[in-house]
Write a protein that holds these residues in place. Structure first.
Motif, PDB file in Angstrom:
ATOM      1  N   ARG A 168     -11.310  11.732   7.802  1.00 27.93           N
ATOM      2  CA  ARG A 168     -11.834  10.364   7.940  1.00 27.93           C
ATOM      3  C   ARG A 168     -10.743   9.421   8.429  1.00 27.93           C
ATOM      4  N   ASP A 212     -10.867   9.988  -5.918  1.00 22.63           N
ATOM      5  CA  ASP A 212     -11.082   8.538  -6.007  1.00 22.63           C
ATOM      6  C   ASP A 212     -11.019   7.995  -4.585  1.00 22.63           C
ATOM      7  N   GLU A 213     -12.188   7.835  -3.982  1.00 25.88           N
ATOM      8  CA  GLU A 213     -12.236   7.429  -2.574  1.00 25.88           C
ATOM      9  C   GLU A 213     -11.634   6.040  -2.390  1.00 25.88           C
ATOM     10  N   ASP A 214     -11.902   5.138  -3.331  1.00 29.55           N
ATOM     11  CA  ASP A 214     -11.416   3.771  -3.174  1.00 29.55           C
ATOM     12  C   ASP A 214      -9.891   3.714  -3.230  1.00 29.55           C
ATOM     13  N   ALA A 215      -9.343   4.354  -4.229  1.00 31.53           N
ATOM     14  CA  ALA A 215      -7.891   4.330  -4.370  1.00 31.53           C
ATOM     15  C   ALA A 215      -7.217   5.278  -3.381  1.00 31.53           C
ATOM     16  N   GLY A 216      -8.001   6.197  -2.819  1.00 32.91           N
ATOM     17  CA  GLY A 216      -7.405   7.168  -1.897  1.00 32.91           C
ATOM     18  C   GLY A 216      -6.515   8.150  -2.622  1.00 32.91           C
ATOM     19  N   GLN A 242       0.801  -1.227   0.000  1.00 29.52           N
ATOM     20  CA  GLN A 242       0.000   0.000   0.000  1.00 29.52           C
ATOM     21  C   GLN A 242       0.834   1.278   0.000  1.00 29.52           C
TER      22      GLN A 242
END
Lengths: 344, 344, 344
Positions: B339, B185-189, B124
């Motif tokens: 968040r 892009d919330e998923d990929a951050g 990550q």
């Protein structure tokens, strides 16, 4: 509960620091004014005018004979703290007085009692007679420490740190590797920590001052009388030497290392140190060597403890240390200090 | 809720900063000790002895082969943080160990994982491959910032400030006047902010390094991967030039500007910056020019953000800012960081 | 309740300090931006961009004609605080404005009203007309004080301190020994303290500036108009001289000593001082002597009050002062200030 033990005697100064001149030092958070009176005794009273809190040690405050005149509005106090003059009126308010601190000059130190003066008992002041004994020659000093007094207590109760922090001065491998004996006398209020090294390397601090060659017997016998007085009875002799049955010990050299640990504020401390020896009496070269070397060692502690104070200031709440055998004396000291604080 | 995102990878240093020597840096409020072991890997463990919290990076602490010896009492740790020696006893307490930080050296950076090591996944860690790609030449540095990391995130997500704060270096009127496109892009951050100026003045930073004359096409494509890595893909070419259909772009110059934004404390930040270019490869004159100019630009930001930190420290509680279109990317970044902090 | 009186006029600067240039000063905790416009009037608005709180007085912010351009992202404001340009868009948000402070230039001072502008009434600004009266020659200055404004109010309302803190400058034994008369006019908001010394030593401050020899009549008539303006009407004449029935006073010298006491923060103060005389008009040697001597006296106060602020910071909560007759004026001032703070 107080952050320091109240109703206790603390060393505020060496007697030699106080002349017929205004002198101030903060003890346990309280700024105290001192001067030596014409009759030679030492006064001690709050360093804060009752009127508008101006420090009586701050110019243009001044000493006139044995009265101190406040430099802001001229409130004047005698050596007992009684106000004897105020500006603009002849009547002096009854409550215009500074409550003196009980003060005792003993063993070269000026001791003050912080707490309720009614509880002051000079007989309870612990002794360090070597510092004024003609059979000893003493060097001494005081270093300001930007760390809480408890860190200095920890430091002095566990001398295994000499091997690491003071290597090349007073530390050798044997100090850290030799186990200690600890004893706590709750009634007398004394914590004792002993480390007897029977065959040890002689550090420069002792080889150069005593002239001893080769390996030595080196005994460290600590007595800490919380909160303020710490003595280290240091015995250095040839390997195999021991004191005689009659208590004399002609084969060994003796050094009485005395610390007075006086809280200035919650996070600063007055670190008084004195080194009294029973050899090379009056030898100025040895005195200069020991004074310089012991100050160096004290300053090594000061640097390390100032760092620890900063670590504490930024670490998360509830951080837990890990203790081992060498900490037995230090932990006993912490418990005794905590009880004294709880009563305060 | 934490003041910084936990369970995240942060850049602690450039790999080039860490040799076979004790090195310390505070990341997210935690002082971390590093050294490069004999086998070339980088260690990372708390810079605080378990015994009496002495910093292991502080002299007289020292590295002996691949073990660190505490300078206060000699507690000794191996490169995995395990305590292997304590003074005065042979038994080592089971709990005497420093929990190592997951650490990965990649793209010239030393990344550490702050949080629960069980959650560390090296896959990550966001990438900045240009910094070690032979097709690029890179200059880099790190400036300490006396401001919270969020102020640097705000700063970098809204480049309209180049026109005002960095005029004469990288700012021209077109930067502030050209609208931006923002994508989250919330998923990929990943937060993306793009500004394509098709006919713009060429600032000295690019005219002197590329040799381009006259007006240019200047594209700024930001990708921010909260919390730590920020990349600005900067494309400079003649007016009218565009990349080819096959993705190549021979008419333009490309600069990859990389920032790693690492919180040191709540109000201080490590501001890592790197500038990788695909032209004038190995040209030391161009490297020196870009290094000096980019450092000047970073220091202009540092001065401004340090001022903002002081403003925040004295302003009334609940003070409200006003945001406009240019702030879309910065506000998205704040939401994503908030968040991450809430989960921490 | 506020730590300072709100809805009040405060001196922010001398008019001479403000040119067509950005100027900032913090008044009552609020940083205020000033400049003199092309038409000669003085602006006053918050020194903080509505966008990202960058100080508008901080480079690279700059004044362009009568608009200030924020040095961070270019938000631009007119002299009334209205935002007239923002980056990247033509629409300016309706709420993008800085609320101006009511401002009045009078008696050489720039006064600002801190509070609700709807309550500002310029007629309530207290006057110090001597400072701009051609019948007087004035010297003036401002010293920053690291102490709360109340300590300066205490200081100035009780001039008995001149004897001690300012001995050799303006203090003589008679100041401390002569009783005072105090009057409080609650409706007008004026505290008056008078001390008439009919046969007093002449301090160097007055002997050297007036040429008077021997003993003097020395009158001190204080008027304090809380919170900000303090005037000391000082009359020096031959022993036995008095003003005539028609109000003229040709035998005496008159000095109007004016202080403006402006809180900067809770514990710092702007200490404005001015000395206006009705003799030796335009005499530069006398002006230089009085300027240098009064500044010396003010700095003696600054040193003393800075010490008091530190004493307060470390003293136990609930410490009680002792007051006597000389404090009547100061205590009345504290009461009046406390009431103004309670209403705030």
């Amino acid at each position: 509960m107080s952050w320091f033990p109240r109703d206790q005697w603390y060393v505020a100064a060496y007697g030699s620091e106080i002349a017929h001149d205004l002198f101030t030092r903060t003890v346990c958070g309280e700024p105290i004014l001192f001067w030596r009176t014409r009759d030679g005794s030492v006064t001690a009273m709050p360093d804060r005018c009752v009127h508008r809190r101006f420090p009586l040690s701050q110019p243009s405050s001044r000493l006139v004979d044995d009265q101190v005149v406040c430099g802001y509005h001229g409130f004047t106090y005698d050596s007992g703290g009684k106000c004897v003059a105020v500006p603009g009126q002849t009547r002096i308010p009854r409550t215009a007085r500074l409550l003196p601190y009980p003060v005792v000059e003993q063993d070269s130190f000026v001791w003050v009692f912080v707490g309720d003066p009614a509880n002051a008992d000079a007989a309870q002041i612990p002794r360090a007679p070597w510092l004024v004994d003609p059979a000893y020659t003493t060097v001494c000093g005081m270093e300001p420490l930007d760390a809480r007094y408890g860190l200095l207590v920890d430091n002095l109760l566990d001398l295994s740190h000499e091997t690491y922090l003071h290597g090349g001065y007073i530390g050798t491998p044997e100090v850290a590797s030799t186990p200690i004996d600890t004893a706590v006398d709750e009634d007398a209020g004394v914590i004792s920590v002993s480390r007897h090294m029977d065959d040890a390397e002689c550090p420069p601090f002792y080889s150069k001052s005593t002239g001893l060659q080769g390996r030595i017997a080196r005994w460290q016998d600590i007595e800490y009388m919380p909160p303020c007085l710490y003595t280290l009875h240091s015995r250095i002799g040839p390997v195999g030497s021991v004191p005689r049955a009659d208590g004399t010990d002609p084969d060994a050299f003796h050094v009485e290392v005395v610390y007075a640990i006086t809280p200035e504020t919650e996070t600063t401390t007055h670190d008084f140190w004195a080194v009294a020896r029973d050899f090379a009496l009056g030898d100025e070269e040895v005195s200069a060597f020991l004074a310089e070397n012991n100050r160096t060692v004290v300053l090594q502690d000061v640097v390390a403890l100032n760092v620890l104070e900063k670590v504490i200031a930024t670490e998360p709440e509830g951080y837990q240390e890990l203790s081992i055998n060498i900490d037995t004396g230090g932990l006993a000291a912490r418990r005794m200090l905590a009880r004294l604080c709880e009563k305060s």
